[in-house]
Scaffold this motif. Structure first.
Motif, PDB file in Angstrom:
ATOM      1  N   GLU A  58       0.823  -1.206   0.000  1.00  0.00           N
ATOM      2  CA  GLU A  58       0.000   0.000   0.000  1.00  0.00           C
ATOM      3  C   GLU A  58       0.860   1.261   0.000  1.00  0.00           C
ATOM      4  O   GLU A  58       0.567   2.223  -0.725  1.00  0.00           O
ATOM      5  CB  GLU A  58      -0.934   0.011   1.228  1.00  0.00           C
ATOM      6  N   ILE A  59       1.913   1.266   0.777  1.00  0.00           N
ATOM      7  CA  ILE A  59       2.824   2.428   0.835  1.00  0.00           C
ATOM      8  C   ILE A  59       3.450   2.658  -0.536  1.00  0.00           C
ATOM      9  O   ILE A  59       3.498   3.790  -1.033  1.00  0.00           O
ATOM     10  CB  ILE A  59       3.931   2.201   1.888  1.00  0.00           C
ATOM     11  N   ASP A  63       3.119   5.912  -3.036  1.00  0.00           N
ATOM     12  CA  ASP A  63       4.300   6.661  -3.461  1.00  0.00           C
ATOM     13  C   ASP A  63       4.335   6.832  -4.971  1.00  0.00           C
ATOM     14  O   ASP A  63       4.818   7.826  -5.486  1.00  0.00           O
ATOM     15  CB  ASP A  63       5.586   5.959  -3.010  1.00  0.00           C
ATOM     16  N   HIS A  64       3.801   5.849  -5.701  1.00  0.00           N
ATOM     17  CA  HIS A  64       3.852   5.885  -7.163  1.00  0.00           C
ATOM     18  C   HIS A  64       2.531   6.285  -7.790  1.00  0.00           C
ATOM     19  O   HIS A  64       2.391   6.291  -8.992  1.00  0.00           O
ATOM     20  CB  HIS A  64       4.294   4.540  -7.708  1.00  0.00           C
TER      21      HIS A  64
END
Length: 65
Positions: A58-59, A63-64
């Motif tokens: 999920e992180i 971020d993308h």
């Protein structure tokens, strides 16, 4: 915290140089431990390995994204 006995702790690659460091316990198949590197005798958050993988995914997606 016997499930983390013998774990190898490493600093997160996202930790800052100013000492705001998070350490992650490697080498355990079922759980992942997370602690504050400034307080290694303090509390440890313990996640199941699948929960930790989902969290990281999920992180990375945010971020993308």
């Amino acid at each position: 915290m016997t499930e983390l006995a013998g774990a190898t702790w490493r600093k997160s690659s996202r930790s800052s140089a100013q000492g705001n460091c998070v350490e992650v316990a490697d080498g355990q198949s079922a759980v992942v431990g997370v602690r504050d590197s400034k307080d290694v005798a303090g509390p440890v958050l313990v996640f199941s390995a699948p929960s930790w993988r989902n969290f990281l995914r999920e992180i990375k997606e945010k971020d993308h994204g």
